[in-house]
Motif scaffolding. Structure first.
Motif, PDB file in Angstrom:
ATOM      1  N   ASP A 166       4.368  21.412 -33.172  1.00  0.00           N
ATOM      2  CA  ASP A 166       4.175  22.418 -32.129  1.00  0.00           C
ATOM      3  C   ASP A 166       2.715  22.355 -31.673  1.00  0.00           C
ATOM      4  OD1 ASP A 166       4.396  24.469 -30.372  1.00  0.00           O
ATOM      5  OD2 ASP A 166       4.496  26.067 -31.869  1.00  0.00           O
ATOM      6  N   CYS A 167       2.416  21.357 -30.892  1.00  0.00           N
ATOM      7  CA  CYS A 167       1.044  21.108 -30.413  1.00  0.00           C
ATOM      8  C   CYS A 167       1.126  20.825 -28.919  1.00  0.00           C
ATOM      9  CB  CYS A 167       0.398  19.946 -31.140  1.00  0.00           C
ATOM     10  SG  CYS A 167       0.167  20.230 -32.899  1.00  0.00           S
ATOM     11  N   PRO A 168       1.209  21.831 -28.097  1.00  0.00           N
ATOM     12  CA  PRO A 168       1.312  21.602 -26.654  1.00  0.00           C
ATOM     13  C   PRO A 168       0.135  20.778 -26.145  1.00  0.00           C
ATOM     14  CG  PRO A 168       1.747  23.911 -27.177  1.00  0.00           C
ATOM     15  CD  PRO A 168       1.231  23.289 -28.436  1.00  0.00           C
ATOM     16  N   GLY A 169       0.407  19.756 -25.357  1.00  0.00           N
ATOM     17  CA  GLY A 169      -0.617  18.918 -24.759  1.00  0.00           C
ATOM     18  C   GLY A 169      -1.151  17.820 -25.654  1.00  0.00           C
ATOM     19  N   ALA A 170      -0.773  17.794 -26.914  1.00  0.00           N
ATOM     20  CA  ALA A 170      -1.282  16.769 -27.842  1.00  0.00           C
ATOM     21  C   ALA A 170      -0.552  15.441 -27.615  1.00  0.00           C
ATOM     22  CB  ALA A 170      -1.113  17.208 -29.285  1.00  0.00           C
ATOM     23  N   THR A 171      -1.288  14.337 -27.834  1.00  0.00           N
ATOM     24  CA  THR A 171      -0.703  12.999 -27.724  1.00  0.00           C
ATOM     25  C   THR A 171       0.020  12.658 -29.019  1.00  0.00           C
ATOM     26  OG1 THR A 171      -2.459  12.273 -26.244  1.00  0.00           O
ATOM     27  CG2 THR A 171      -1.185  10.557 -27.352  1.00  0.00           C
ATOM     28  N   VAL A 172       1.283  12.269 -28.910  1.00  0.00           N
ATOM     29  CA  VAL A 172       2.087  11.923 -30.083  1.00  0.00           C
ATOM     30  C   VAL A 172       1.967  10.417 -30.316  1.00  0.00           C
ATOM     31  CG1 VAL A 172       4.400  11.885 -31.085  1.00  0.00           C
ATOM     32  CG2 VAL A 172       3.677  13.827 -29.672  1.00  0.00           C
ATOM     33  N   MET A 173       1.483  10.033 -31.496  1.00  0.00           N
ATOM     34  CA  MET A 173       1.298   8.633 -31.840  1.00  0.00           C
ATOM     35  C   MET A 173       2.553   8.075 -32.496  1.00  0.00           C
ATOM     36  SD  MET A 173      -1.702   8.450 -30.707  1.00  0.00           S
ATOM     37  CE  MET A 173      -2.114   6.773 -31.189  1.00  0.00           C
ATOM     38  N   ASN A 174       2.879   6.820 -32.175  1.00  0.00           N
ATOM     39  CA  ASN A 174       4.032   6.141 -32.762  1.00  0.00           C
ATOM     40  C   ASN A 174       3.599   5.256 -33.923  1.00  0.00           C
ATOM     41  OD1 ASN A 174       5.771   7.242 -30.830  1.00  0.00           O
ATOM     42  ND2 ASN A 174       5.374   5.550 -29.396  1.00  0.00           N
ATOM     43  N   SER A 175       4.497   5.064 -34.865  1.00  0.00           N
ATOM     44  CA  SER A 175       4.246   4.183 -36.003  1.00  0.00           C
ATOM     45  C   SER A 175       4.370   2.727 -35.569  1.00  0.00           C
ATOM     46  CB  SER A 175       5.251   4.458 -37.123  1.00  0.00           C
ATOM     47  OG  SER A 175       6.547   3.992 -36.735  1.00  0.00           O
ATOM     48  N   ASP A 176       4.110   1.802 -36.526  1.00  0.00           N
ATOM     49  CA  ASP A 176       4.424   0.397 -36.295  1.00  0.00           C
ATOM     50  C   ASP A 176       5.908   0.251 -36.023  1.00  0.00           C
ATOM     51  OD1 ASP A 176       1.835  -0.484 -36.699  1.00  0.00           O
ATOM     52  OD2 ASP A 176       2.135  -0.815 -38.853  1.00  0.00           O
ATOM     53  N   THR A 177       6.261  -0.774 -35.281  1.00  0.00           N
ATOM     54  CA  THR A 177       7.667  -1.099 -35.054  1.00  0.00           C
ATOM     55  C   THR A 177       8.074  -2.154 -36.068  1.00  0.00           C
ATOM     56  OG1 THR A 177       7.510  -0.612 -32.691  1.00  0.00           O
ATOM     57  CG2 THR A 177       9.343  -1.994 -33.413  1.00  0.00           C
ATOM     58  N   LEU A 178       9.103  -1.826 -36.883  1.00  0.00           N
ATOM     59  CA  LEU A 178       9.607  -2.760 -37.892  1.00  0.00           C
ATOM     60  C   LEU A 178      11.044  -3.100 -37.581  1.00  0.00           C
ATOM     61  CD1 LEU A 178       8.225  -1.158 -41.199  1.00  0.00           C
ATOM     62  CD2 LEU A 178       7.097  -2.724 -39.616  1.00  0.00           C
ATOM     63  N   ASP A 179      11.453  -4.314 -37.991  1.00  0.00           N
ATOM     64  CA  ASP A 179      12.854  -4.675 -37.798  1.00  0.00           C
ATOM     65  C   ASP A 179      13.582  -4.576 -39.125  1.00  0.00           C
ATOM     66  OD1 ASP A 179      12.292  -6.946 -39.291  1.00  0.00           O
ATOM     67  OD2 ASP A 179      12.150  -8.271 -37.558  1.00  0.00           O
ATOM     68  N   SER A 180      14.892  -4.806 -39.065  1.00  0.00           N
ATOM     69  CA  SER A 180      15.737  -4.653 -40.258  1.00  0.00           C
ATOM     70  C   SER A 180      15.807  -5.919 -41.083  1.00  0.00           C
ATOM     71  CB  SER A 180      17.151  -4.240 -39.824  1.00  0.00           C
ATOM     72  OG  SER A 180      17.705  -5.227 -38.947  1.00  0.00           O
ATOM     73  N   PHE A 181      15.152  -6.990 -40.637  1.00  0.00           N
ATOM     74  CA  PHE A 181      15.199  -8.238 -41.383  1.00  0.00           C
ATOM     75  C   PHE A 181      14.047  -8.296 -42.394  1.00  0.00           C
ATOM     76  CE2 PHE A 181      17.697 -11.043 -38.159  1.00  0.00           C
ATOM     77  CZ  PHE A 181      18.790 -10.216 -38.323  1.00  0.00           C
ATOM     78  N   ILE A 182      14.158  -9.288 -43.281  1.00  0.00           N
ATOM     79  CA  ILE A 182      13.103  -9.485 -44.280  1.00  0.00           C
ATOM     80  C   ILE A 182      11.843 -10.008 -43.601  1.00  0.00           C
ATOM     81  CG2 ILE A 182      14.733  -9.878 -46.152  1.00  0.00           C
ATOM     82  CD1 ILE A 182      14.300 -12.876 -45.802  1.00  0.00           C
ATOM     83  N   PRO A 183      10.671  -9.969 -44.268  1.00  0.00           N
ATOM     84  CA  PRO A 183       9.428 -10.440 -43.639  1.00  0.00           C
ATOM     85  C   PRO A 183       9.499 -11.907 -43.245  1.00  0.00           C
ATOM     86  CG  PRO A 183       8.934  -9.137 -45.595  1.00  0.00           C
ATOM     87  CD  PRO A 183      10.420  -9.364 -45.592  1.00  0.00           C
ATOM     88  N   VAL A 184       8.710 -12.238 -42.217  1.00  0.00           N
ATOM     89  CA  VAL A 184       8.603 -13.621 -41.753  1.00  0.00           C
ATOM     90  C   VAL A 184       7.736 -14.415 -42.741  1.00  0.00           C
ATOM     91  CG1 VAL A 184       7.755 -15.116 -39.891  1.00  0.00           C
ATOM     92  CG2 VAL A 184       8.887 -12.934 -39.358  1.00  0.00           C
ATOM     93  N   THR A 185       8.120 -15.648 -42.959  1.00  0.00           N
ATOM     94  CA  THR A 185       7.403 -16.509 -43.902  1.00  0.00           C
ATOM     95  C   THR A 185       5.969 -16.766 -43.453  1.00  0.00           C
ATOM     96  OG1 THR A 185       9.480 -17.632 -44.417  1.00  0.00           O
ATOM     97  CG2 THR A 185       7.449 -18.755 -45.049  1.00  0.00           C
ATOM     98  N   PRO A 186       4.998 -16.634 -44.347  1.00  0.00           N
ATOM     99  CA  PRO A 186       3.630 -17.015 -43.982  1.00  0.00           C
ATOM    100  C   PRO A 186       3.527 -18.533 -43.845  1.00  0.00           C
ATOM    101  CG  PRO A 186       3.743 -16.486 -46.318  1.00  0.00           C
ATOM    102  CD  PRO A 186       5.090 -16.141 -45.735  1.00  0.00           C
ATOM    103  N   ALA A 187       2.653 -19.005 -42.954  1.00  0.00           N
ATOM    104  CA  ALA A 187       2.465 -20.444 -42.735  1.00  0.00           C
ATOM    105  C   ALA A 187       1.382 -20.944 -43.691  1.00  0.00           C
ATOM    106  CB  ALA A 187       2.069 -20.710 -41.292  1.00  0.00           C
ATOM    107  N   ILE A 188       1.789 -21.764 -44.662  1.00  0.00           N
ATOM    108  CA  ILE A 188       0.813 -22.340 -45.589  1.00  0.00           C
ATOM    109  C   ILE A 188       0.169 -23.559 -44.926  1.00  0.00           C
ATOM    110  CG2 ILE A 188       2.526 -23.785 -46.738  1.00  0.00           C
ATOM    111  CD1 ILE A 188       0.989 -23.297 -49.367  1.00  0.00           C
TER     112      ILE A 188
END
Length: 591
Positions: free
Chosen positions: A101-123
């Motif tokens: 309940d914060c009239p006029g306040a900017t609402v920040m969004n979280s990171d966007t994550l997908d439902s899959f497992i993490p992407v492999t790091p490039a060695i």
């Protein structure tokens, strides 16, 4: 009138702090995990002081670009998980925010994550630093990743080595150097829910091998070495380079610190060569590969070798040439230690005096930093000299070309003497200055001007009576050195001397008698003193000498005809005006 500063600062701070306070921070969205046909979303709550809590909103889409729709609003402020049914196993995308309940306040969004497992790091590669493998990779692009697991691949399986935080390199310590090239590593990414990415490709340390450094093969050539698994297969340790990559060779001499020896761009798998080995050196090397676009460099294992070679001749700097009063030439140079055991020396000449090659002019050339020719050699302006050394293995080392300072003088109608000279040329980095001397009859030198950089000088008050004579001295200081090397020019007197003409060719079988004997021709031979005329072969051997101005060489040696070719002459005398004259050059004997 300007407003008071203090109220203005208070106003600015109020605006800034007001903007910061008018934001609703987002939950810390940690990860998702798939479980029994559904997706479990996990987050950590973040405190907000703006108004009262009304709910946690979850948004979902089937594409990373949206559109996103509100999936659920949770009203429990302590909730940190939510299950979304996904029986088809689709890749879904989520983000979260709070409803306060914060009239006029900017609402920040979280990171966007997908439902899959993490992407492999490039060695990227495994470097070797002080005997330890160091593994380098690029972070996984999945934002939920919070750590990485290092895995070692063996013949019996894949085993974890360690788990690290959000870093992109790991050093494995405590390993034996034996079998280092056969070690194989992977990296996988993990998130807070325990999901792990597929494992990366396998990378192994890169070894360094070499050949040469024995006998007459003084150069050492290097090549990459890769390990093998127990079945004899080469591990997946790529060595693929592009033209934008580069390789740098480092060397340690006799236990000293490592220093860069050479660097070159990579094309395919280039061969690096080290040419600075000396007999008896204990050398160790490694190569660093600088991959374009990567901050880290791959270092190979160390390759060491005890050098057992026939010491080669090396290139060396020749600082200058001096023309002596007797026509002999003095050279000053610096040859790097150690010296070769045996070598042949050739002095080469180019310029107006014609090409010349003088063999074995100095069998012990390298034992000192100075050499004077045994016999006079012709030298005029723009003549250049260099040494070529050849050792028993046929390897050559050369000096740079250097040119002497050649002085000329002109007597002006006012009685002044105008001097000009050619520059001391050696092609080396450094500074050159000149000193003008007056030359006395007893060869003593009196300085007239020092530190000159110009190539001319006017002596407007020469002494009366005897004609004035001069020499110019060039002082050369190599770049980065404090020692100076000095070289005197030929002597020149400004009074008109007895004129002399020297033919450039003669033939004992010429039709005209005057062309059958080689000798100087003077306008007034009776006006000479201290006269000497000598002829030498191209190796400095004296063939003829006389103190008679009317005598000449008939082209014979010990009563036999000398072979046709080029011969060097030197004539010196003092004219009636007490001018010292020295002339040298080349005459051609023809048949």
């Amino acid at each position: 009138m300007l407003p008071p500063l203090r109220p203005l600062l208070i106003l600015l701070l109020t605006l800034i702090l007001g903007d910061l306070a008018a934001q609703v921070a987002a939950p810390d969205f940690r990860c998702t995990r798939s479980e029994a046909g559904g997706e479990i979303l996990t987050w950590e709550n973040v405190a907000n002081d703006c108004g009262s809590y009304r709910g946690t909103r979850i948004y979902r889409a089937e594409s990373a670009d949206g559109p996103y729709a509100l999936l659920a609003t949770l009203t429990d402020p302590a909730a940190t998980e939510y299950r979304d049914e996904n029986p088809a196993g689709l890749q879904l995308f989520y983000y979260l925010n709070y409803d306060y309940d914060c009239p006029g306040a900017t609402v920040m969004n979280s990171d966007t994550l997908d439902s899959f497992i993490p992407v492999t790091p490039a060695i990227h590669f495994v470097s070797v630093v002080d005997g330890d493998p160091v593994i380098y990779w690029t972070a996984s692009p999945s934002p939920e990743v919070n750590r990485y697991v290092i895995l070692e691949v063996t013949d019996s399986g894949v085993f974890p080595v360690d788990t690290v935080g959000q870093v992109t390199s790991y050093r494995v310590t405590g390993l034996s150097p034996d079998g280092l090239l056969d070690r194989r590593y992977r990296v996988a990414a993990l998130d807070a829910c325990g999901n792990d990415s597929p494992q990366s490709a396998i990378r192994s340390p890169l070894g360094l091998g070499g050949s040469g450094g024995l006998g007459c093969d003084s150069d050492i050539t290097f090549f990459p070495v890769v390990g093998r698994d127990s079945a004899g297969n080469v591990p997946d340790s790529t060595f693929l380079l592009t033209g934008a990559d580069s390789l740098e060779l480092f060397v340690s001499v006799n236990g000293g610190g490592y220093a860069s020896a050479t660097k070159l761009p990579a094309t395919g798998v280039p061969l690096l060569t080290y040419s600075g080995a000396n007999d008896g050196d204990s050398l160790c090397f490694y190569v660093e590969i600088d991959f374009a676009g990567l901050d880290a460099r791959q270092r190979t294992t160390t390759y060491c070798q005890l050098i057992d070679i026939s010491q080669p001749v090396r290139d060396f700097p020749l600082y200058g040439v001096e023309v002596g009063l007797d026509g002999r030439l003095r050279f000053a140079y610096a040859y790097p230690d150690p010296l070769p055991a045996t070598y042949a020396t050739e002095l080469q000449q180019t310029g107006p005096s014609g090409p010349g090659r003088y063999l074995d002019v100095a069998l012990d050339l390298l034992t000192g930093g100075e050499f004077i020719t045994a016999a006079p050699l012709p030298a005029v302006a723009r003549d250049s000299f260099r040494f070529v050394l050849t050792d028993d293995c046929g390897r050559s080392g050369t000096s740079n070309y250097a040119s002497p300072v050649i002085l000329t003088a002109l007597s002006l109608g006012t009685g002044a003497a105008s001097l000009s000279w050619s520059t001391l040329e050696n092609g080396l980095a450094g500074t050159t200055t000149y000193t003008v001397y007056r030359l006395a009859a007893d060869s003593t030198l009196t300085p007239l001007a020092t530190g000159l950089t110009a190539l001319d000088y006017l002596d407007d008050a020469p002494p009366t009576g005897t004609p004035p004579c001069y020499r110019v001295e060039a002082s050369f200081r190599p770049e980065g050195q404090s020692e100076e090397y000095t070289f005197l020019s030929n002597p020149v007197c400004v009074a008109r001397p007895t004129e002399v003409y020297l033919p450039n060719a003669f033939s004992p079988v010429a039709d005209r008698e005057v062309n059958r004997v080689f000798r100087p021709i003077f306008t007034n031979p009776a006006d000479l003193s201290g006269y000497r005329f000598s002829v030498y072969d191209r190796w400095g051997g004296q063939l003829f000498t006389t103190e008679d101005p009317l005598a000449g060489w008939d082209g014979t040696l010990a009563g036999r005809s000398a072979p046709a070719g080029s011969y060097v002459y030197l004539v010196t005398f003092t004219s009636g005006g007490e001018n010292l004259v020295s002339r040298s050059g080349v005459v051609h004997l023809l048949y």
